[in-house]
Design an enzyme around this catalytic site. Structure first.
Site, mmCIF file in Angstrom:
data_model
loop_
_atom_site.group_PDB
_atom_site.id
_atom_site.type_symbol
_atom_site.label_atom_id
_atom_site.label_comp_id
_atom_site.label_asym_id
_atom_site.label_seq_id
_atom_site.Cartn_x
_atom_site.Cartn_y
_atom_site.Cartn_z
ATOM 1 N N LYS A 15 0.882 -1.055 -0.145
ATOM 2 C CA LYS A 15 0.056 0.028 0.023
ATOM 3 C C LYS A 15 0.834 1.152 -0.011
ATOM 4 O O LYS A 15 1.796 1.141 0.891
ATOM 5 C CB LYS A 15 -0.818 0.110 1.157
ATOM 6 C CG LYS A 15 -1.976 1.311 1.228
ATOM 7 C CD LYS A 15 -2.834 1.058 0.024
ATOM 8 C CE LYS A 15 -3.938 0.012 0.646
ATOM 9 N NZ LYS A 15 -5.245 0.026 -0.666
ATOM 10 N N THR A 65 -3.308 -5.343 0.430
ATOM 11 C CA THR A 65 -2.608 -4.160 1.000
ATOM 12 C C THR A 65 -3.647 -3.200 1.770
ATOM 13 O O THR A 65 -2.964 -2.161 2.575
ATOM 14 C CB THR A 65 -2.660 -3.380 -0.442
ATOM 15 O OG1 THR A 65 -3.797 -2.982 -0.923
ATOM 16 C CG2 THR A 65 -1.782 -4.089 -1.443
ATOM 17 N N ASP A 66 -4.766 -3.573 1.829
ATOM 18 C CA ASP A 66 -5.864 -2.891 2.763
ATOM 19 C C ASP A 66 -5.438 -3.212 4.409
ATOM 20 O O ASP A 66 -5.379 -2.369 5.154
ATOM 21 C CB ASP A 66 -7.202 -3.252 2.636
ATOM 22 C CG ASP A 66 -8.006 -2.223 3.283
ATOM 23 O OD1 ASP A 66 -8.062 -1.171 3.232
ATOM 24 O OD2 ASP A 66 -8.779 -2.726 4.385
ATOM 25 N N PHE A 166 33.500 29.484 -10.582
ATOM 26 C CA PHE A 166 33.631 28.152 -11.385
ATOM 27 C C PHE A 166 34.474 28.855 -12.683
ATOM 28 O O PHE A 166 34.075 29.466 -13.471
ATOM 29 C CB PHE A 166 32.381 27.858 -11.855
ATOM 30 C CG PHE A 166 32.315 26.540 -12.719
ATOM 31 C CD1 PHE A 166 32.634 25.426 -11.826
ATOM 32 C CD2 PHE A 166 31.767 26.597 -14.098
ATOM 33 C CE1 PHE A 166 32.696 24.109 -12.874
ATOM 34 C CE2 PHE A 166 31.724 25.390 -14.809
ATOM 35 C CZ PHE A 166 32.190 24.089 -14.074
ATOM 36 N N ARG A 183 30.073 33.846 -7.744
ATOM 37 C CA ARG A 183 28.847 33.441 -8.261
ATOM 38 C C ARG A 183 27.943 33.070 -7.255
ATOM 39 O O ARG A 183 28.162 32.843 -6.211
ATOM 40 C CB ARG A 183 28.706 32.316 -9.426
ATOM 41 C CG ARG A 183 29.191 31.100 -8.799
ATOM 42 C CD ARG A 183 28.930 29.994 -9.555
ATOM 43 N NE ARG A 183 29.608 28.850 -9.129
ATOM 44 C CZ ARG A 183 29.326 27.602 -9.696
ATOM 45 N NH1 ARG A 183 28.581 27.344 -10.838
ATOM 46 N NH2 ARG A 183 29.566 26.452 -9.028
ATOM 47 N N GLN A 226 30.463 20.067 -7.224
ATOM 48 C CA GLN A 226 31.149 18.642 -7.104
ATOM 49 C C GLN A 226 31.956 18.763 -5.848
ATOM 50 O O GLN A 226 31.976 17.850 -4.905
ATOM 51 C CB GLN A 226 32.157 18.284 -8.468
ATOM 52 C CG GLN A 226 31.052 17.850 -9.552
ATOM 53 C CD GLN A 226 30.739 19.062 -10.510
ATOM 54 O OE1 GLN A 226 30.837 20.127 -9.957
ATOM 55 N NE2 GLN A 226 30.697 18.808 -11.807
ATOM 56 N N HIS A 254 20.552 27.416 -11.386
ATOM 57 C CA HIS A 254 21.551 28.471 -12.124
ATOM 58 C C HIS A 254 21.006 29.923 -11.823
ATOM 59 O O HIS A 254 19.760 30.109 -12.120
ATOM 60 C CB HIS A 254 21.738 28.080 -13.546
ATOM 61 C CG HIS A 254 22.608 26.787 -13.643
ATOM 62 N ND1 HIS A 254 23.807 26.838 -13.475
ATOM 63 C CD2 HIS A 254 22.068 25.746 -14.575
ATOM 64 C CE1 HIS A 254 23.913 25.616 -13.760
ATOM 65 N NE2 HIS A 254 23.070 24.845 -14.436
#
Length: 305
Positions: A15, A65-66, A166, A183, A226, A254
């Site tokens: 579920k 599932t119930d 960067f 930046r 990174q 960005h």
């Protein structure tokens, strides 16, 4: 079994997305009417001997599932919820231990945070407001009686308005990106970490690991996203020996400097437009060298192979 026979492969069922809100009304016995709430989205999936259900329509070993849904709510009432890791471990042990043909399962929870509404500068006893978009995540998987706990968070949006560069990347005929030594660095952090032990204070660990991830993001002068996510994962592994490895998935949100020169204006890194797509997507696993991996723990973790 002859080559070419059609057989049932790996399977699981359960579920999905049981929305559970648990109100603890006696959170502070000294303050009548002082409540705490826990808000979860729980998914339960069982693995085991369900071949004849798929091939013959025989439901004699199918835990409905119930039933799984009802167990989520009944356990919340009987035992409370506590840390989502503890709740899912309790749920998984019930199904694996209670039905001999259930050999394992995957149990997942998302936890949504609520903060108390302030009234005249005082947090209200039982009125709350949703706290942002960040979500706490947990996946518990069982292989027989062996359990694996992977915890984390998602949609944790962070931004640094400086302290990020960067440059130095290779250029070819298709490269147009301008190098920068100042930046905006922004991302939406999805982080998962695998515990190598059970019986931990998962709430305290979540709080500490989250704070360390964010403080590392803030404090590192970044030369690339990174580098930032490696430093975040490394900090967690150094501080928490019970964490075996960390996975991070971070889209680069960005922010591009707007060219105001057509209007005779300068723009000294003050006005940007936020681009929602396309975006760089940076993902990494940070682990201890020589430490054994545990692929069963990571099976079907969203966003990672």
């Amino acid at each position: 079994m002859a080559v070419g026979d059609i057989v049932l492969g790996a399977n699981q069922y359960g579920k999905a997305e049981c929305r559970l809100v648990r109100v603890t009304r006696d959170a502070d016995p000294a303050r009548p009417g002082y409540h705490e709430i826990t808000d979860l989205n729980v998914t339960s999936q069982l693995r085991g001997d369900f071949v004849t259900c798929h091939t013959e329509g025989d439901n004699s070993q199918v835990v409905a599932t119930d039933t799984q849904k009802n167990t989520v709510y009944a356990f919340a009432q009987e035992f409370g919820v506590g840390a989502p890791e503890d709740f899912l471990l309790r749920l998984g042990r019930h199904f694996v231990g209670g039905f001999e043909w259930v050999s394992g399962g995957r149990f997942e929870a998302e936890q949504y945070a609520w903060k108390r509404i302030g009234v005249d500068g005082v947090p209200h006893d039982h009125a709350f407001v949703r706290a942002g978009t960040e979500t706490r995540t947990t996946v518990v998987q069982f292989d027989g009686e062996e359990a694996f706990v992977v915890s984390g968070l998602k949609d944790c949006v962070v931004l640094k308005s400086t302290g990020s560069e960067f440059h130095g990347f290779p250029r070819d005929r298709y490269t147009t990106l301008v190098e920068t030594d100042d930046r905006i660095l922004a991302t939406s952090v999805t982080a998962w970490w695998r515990y190598t032990e059970l019986g931990l204070d998962y709430d305290a660990l979540f709080t500490g690991i989250r704070e360390l991830l964010l403080s590392t993001f803030a404090g590192l002068h970044s030369l690339a996203l990174q580098q930032t996510i490696f430093a975040m994962g490394k900090a967690v592994l150094e501080a928490y020996p019970m964490v075996g490895e960390v996975k991070l998935s971070c889209p680069n949100k960005h922010h591009f400097l707007v060219d105001l020169s057509p209007f005779g204006q300068e723009n000294p890194n003050e006005v940007f437009y936020a681009a929602d797509r396309p975006y760089g997507l940076i993902q990494a696993t940070i682990e201890r060298e020589g430490a054994p991996a545990e692929p069963r723990a990571w099976a079907t973790i969203p966003g990672f192979a």
